[in-house]
Design a protein around this motif. Structure first.
Motif, PDB file in Angstrom:
ATOM      1  N   ILE A 294       0.811  -1.210   0.000  1.00  0.00           N
ATOM      2  CA  ILE A 294       0.000   0.000   0.000  1.00  0.00           C
ATOM      3  C   ILE A 294       0.851   1.269   0.000  1.00  0.00           C
ATOM      4  CG2 ILE A 294      -0.250   0.209   2.492  1.00  0.00           C
ATOM      5  CD1 ILE A 294      -3.021   0.717  -0.055  1.00  0.00           C
TER       6      ILE A 294
ATOM      7  N   SER B 132       2.945   2.958  -1.667  1.00  0.00           N
ATOM      8  CA  SER B 132       3.539   3.337  -2.940  1.00  0.00           C
ATOM      9  C   SER B 132       2.607   4.404  -3.470  1.00  0.00           C
ATOM     10  CB  SER B 132       3.578   2.133  -3.876  1.00  0.00           C
ATOM     11  OG  SER B 132       3.017   2.432  -5.129  1.00  0.00           O
ATOM     12  N   GLU B 133       3.158   5.467  -4.015  1.00  0.00           N
ATOM     13  CA  GLU B 133       2.272   6.556  -4.404  1.00  0.00           C
ATOM     14  C   GLU B 133       1.232   6.116  -5.408  1.00  0.00           C
ATOM     15  OE1 GLU B 133       3.215  11.059  -4.780  1.00  0.00           O
ATOM     16  OE2 GLU B 133       2.689  10.401  -6.795  1.00  0.00           O
TER      17      GLU B 133
ATOM     18  N   SER C 107      -1.385   3.731  -3.725  1.00  0.00           N
ATOM     19  CA  SER C 107      -2.253   4.374  -2.745  1.00  0.00           C
ATOM     20  C   SER C 107      -3.202   5.342  -3.440  1.00  0.00           C
ATOM     21  CB  SER C 107      -1.432   5.068  -1.661  1.00  0.00           C
ATOM     22  OG  SER C 107      -0.645   6.091  -2.199  1.00  0.00           O
ATOM     23  N   ARG C 108      -2.773   5.893  -4.555  1.00  0.00           N
ATOM     24  CA  ARG C 108      -3.702   6.763  -5.288  1.00  0.00           C
ATOM     25  C   ARG C 108      -4.837   5.942  -5.896  1.00  0.00           C
ATOM     26  NH1 ARG C 108       0.178  10.995  -7.344  1.00  0.00           N
ATOM     27  NH2 ARG C 108      -0.382  10.585  -9.491  1.00  0.00           N
TER      28      ARG C 108
ATOM     29  N   ASP D 155      -7.134   5.038  -3.123  1.00  0.00           N
ATOM     30  CA  ASP D 155      -7.952   6.192  -2.744  1.00  0.00           C
ATOM     31  C   ASP D 155      -9.182   6.299  -3.652  1.00  0.00           C
ATOM     32  OD1 ASP D 155      -7.432   7.635  -0.530  1.00  0.00           O
ATOM     33  OD2 ASP D 155      -6.302   9.218  -1.498  1.00  0.00           O
TER      34      ASP D 155
ATOM     35  N   LYS E 176      -7.058   9.186   4.761  1.00  0.00           N
ATOM     36  CA  LYS E 176      -6.692   9.284   3.345  1.00  0.00           C
ATOM     37  C   LYS E 176      -5.539   8.336   3.177  1.00  0.00           C
ATOM     38  CE  LYS E 176      -5.433  13.023   0.116  1.00  0.00           C
ATOM     39  NZ  LYS E 176      -4.018  12.686  -0.145  1.00  0.00           N
ATOM     40  N   ILE E 177      -5.641   7.446   2.246  1.00  0.00           N
ATOM     41  CA  ILE E 177      -4.603   6.424   2.163  1.00  0.00           C
ATOM     42  C   ILE E 177      -3.376   6.910   1.412  1.00  0.00           C
ATOM     43  CG2 ILE E 177      -5.456   5.322   0.067  1.00  0.00           C
ATOM     44  CD1 ILE E 177      -4.189   3.499   3.160  1.00  0.00           C
ATOM     45  N   SER E 178      -3.562   7.872   0.516  1.00  0.00           N
ATOM     46  CA  SER E 178      -2.417   8.300  -0.278  1.00  0.00           C
ATOM     47  C   SER E 178      -1.601   9.372   0.416  1.00  0.00           C
ATOM     48  CB  SER E 178      -2.872   8.775  -1.660  1.00  0.00           C
ATOM     49  OG  SER E 178      -3.801   9.813  -1.546  1.00  0.00           O
ATOM     50  N   SER E 179      -0.988   8.972   1.481  1.00  0.00           N
ATOM     51  CA  SER E 179      -0.074   9.843   2.211  1.00  0.00           C
ATOM     52  C   SER E 179       1.028   8.920   2.682  1.00  0.00           C
ATOM     53  CB  SER E 179      -0.795  10.478   3.399  1.00  0.00           C
ATOM     54  OG  SER E 179      -0.084  10.298   4.598  1.00  0.00           O
TER      55      SER E 179
END
Lengths: 324, 324
Positions: free
Chosen positions: A67, A69-70, A73-74, A77, B66-69
């Motif tokens: 999870i 990893s940019e 995770s994007r 999201d 928010k998961i993308s952090s």
DNA sequence: TTGTACGCGTTATCAG
DNA sequence: CTGATAACGCGTACAA
């Protein structure tokens, strides 16, 4: 609190309460009564019992390699956003980049059971294929093209080709490429092939000894770049298969080859926001990661609710980004 | 495939099969027979029916903003690792930084039901408090200190203080601070207070007009930095409450204030790997995010399995990182 | 050691 | 429109 108790308190049958909850025939009078009792007791129907009856869990299994990893995770999201809005919950499993675990989790979910499955894939082995084909619930694969299930993926080949053309035009000396395993057909094979095709169009190529294979990490990008630059002195562009690897390459330039830093351009893939902000932006490819998560989740929900499993393949566009 | 059908095929009672599955008394002979039938049919017991009976879901709800952090996804990685190893599944809900949704999801999970709840918190409102107190399942809060539930958090205050001392010693001109809302007691209040305490120890402070409040995004960091530098010309250090904000600050310096870039130092919080690689490392604080995810999950599982809910508070250490 | 029978909380059916 | 009642698939006293 059970539905029976509520029925008792409201002086109606449990069936009436059930209908009230699910929008069936109930007289205004009883509706009123039931609603009051529910309000007062704070009753919530048991999801489990309902599932046992209806076979619908409103649960979607999401299998991801990692999870943190940019890009992933994007995507996640985007998935979470759609699922939440549609009243689904996300059951998340991380496999730590282990294809074996991926298969394992897909089997667990298959039986859990979830209403559908979202797989953010890196490699698709025969094992994966088998599961994709035999699955009893709809599956959408995100990030890889496959004929064994619905999928949504990025046009890695053409994006890489366009970037390759740009690099080919730009380079005056030698071009190096740091790729990833070709078992990953998208990030590995397609990007490399596309890149080489683009270079070829400009009469350039990546010569023997100028090609490295890295893991999907910054550390690996760092190591490979170092190894590369120690051997070769005539490189002016290093193209990397991911922005993460590119970040490692930039690190190597900054730490160990400060003198050559100005003369070497690094390119990446993924349009990492951090990288863009801090470096001012290296040439890279923007993929709509969040969009692919959103679309993937939407596709899956549609498959679940329409109960029709017509495989669909969606190829998403891209944008090559560079300042010049 | 139901347990009854299996029983029929194996010529035993459904109870025997159940016992076989759960390790009760079964004769070797029947064990053999049952195992064969299960093997052949690929039978899997229904998780739902089992849950209905046992009230144990082996499901853990995880609520994140928010998961993308980078920080949150690292925590989540840690959680996933532990949960997977212990045979639990993670039910993930993202709230998009909306405290209302946070409460909403906690209520959904409360009823779903899950065996336990993990909350990666930013702010804790009275609403949160209420749920934390009344919860019927164990809850562990990650990232914030609270007396209303078990929690695991970082020593933001002292980390910030140490960083403040460093900055205080280093600065020859004015110091600016870009914080986040103090409603976030950890990243907002504790970091700011600690930082100011550290500065104070060196006889420094953040003067009126040198303090900004940003969102948790790069864009916001960029905007605030720009606004700050347009007004003030005597700043030599800008300290940011997160590395993400710091990245925005670096972007501003690179884009709009190139001439002053050399004279201004940016500091952050969180030890973002990308930032470290690309910039060579700004002064920042390293927190063991993944560790807090691991510890938090372990704590929760212990609470679930020991069935004892003695609130525990764990404060994790930190490391201030800077090159000088 | 084994099998019978009941209950978990819902929803679906069907007769009223 | 309404209310009994039978499933859903499993675990577990209890009696054998």
């Amino acid at each position: 609190m059970t539905i029976k108790e509520i029925a008792g308190l409201a002086g109606v049958s449990s069936a009436a309460v059930s209908r009230y909850l699910n929008g069936g025939y109930v007289s205004e009078e009883k509706k009123e009564k039931i609603s009051q009792v529910i309000e007062k007791t704070g009753y919530r129907p048991s999801a489990q019992a309902r599932i046992l009856r209806t076979k619908k869990t409103r649960l979607v299994g999401v299998v991801v390699p990692k999870i943190s990893s940019e890009s992933i995770s994007r995507i996640t999201d985007g998935i979470g956003q759609v699922l939440g809005k549609e009243g689904y919950q996300m059951l998340l499993a991380t496999t730590d980049n282990d294809p074996k675990k991926e298969v394992e989790y897909m089997e667990i979910f298959e039986n859990y059971p979830v209403d559908g499955l979202l797989l953010i894939a890196t490699m698709l082995t025969k094992q994966h294929r088998k599961i994709l084909k035999e699955a009893k619930v709809p599956i959408v694969v995100i990030g890889q093209q496959t004929d064994d299930a619905s999928c949504i993926y990025h046009d890695d080949y053409n994006a890489a080709k366009e970037l390759g053309i740009f690099v080919g035009k730009k380079s005056k000396k030698k071009i190096a490429y740091i790729g990833v395993t070709r078992e990953d057909k998208a990030a590995g094979a397609a990007r490399e092939d596309g890149f080489l095709a683009g270079l070829g169009q400009e009469g350039k190529t990546v010569e023997e000894g100028y090609r490295m294979e890295a893991e999907f990490t910054m550390e690996s990008g760092y190591e490979k770049t170092k190894a590369l630059l120690e051997k070769k002195c005539d490189i002016d562009i290093i193209s990397c298969a991911t922005d993460t690897i590119a970040a490692g390459a930039i690190e190597a330039l900054g730490k160990d080859f400060l003198d050559r830093r100005k003369d070497i351009m690094i390119t990446g893939f993924g349009d990492n926001q951090f990288l863009k902000a801090v470096t001012g932006g290296i040439p890279t490819v923007h993929f709509g990661y969040k969009t692919s998560g959103i679309k993937g989740a939407q596709m899956l929900i549609e498959m679940i609710e329409k109960e029709q499993d017509i495989p669909m393949q969606v190829k998403l566009g891209y944008q090559v980004r560079h300042a010049w």
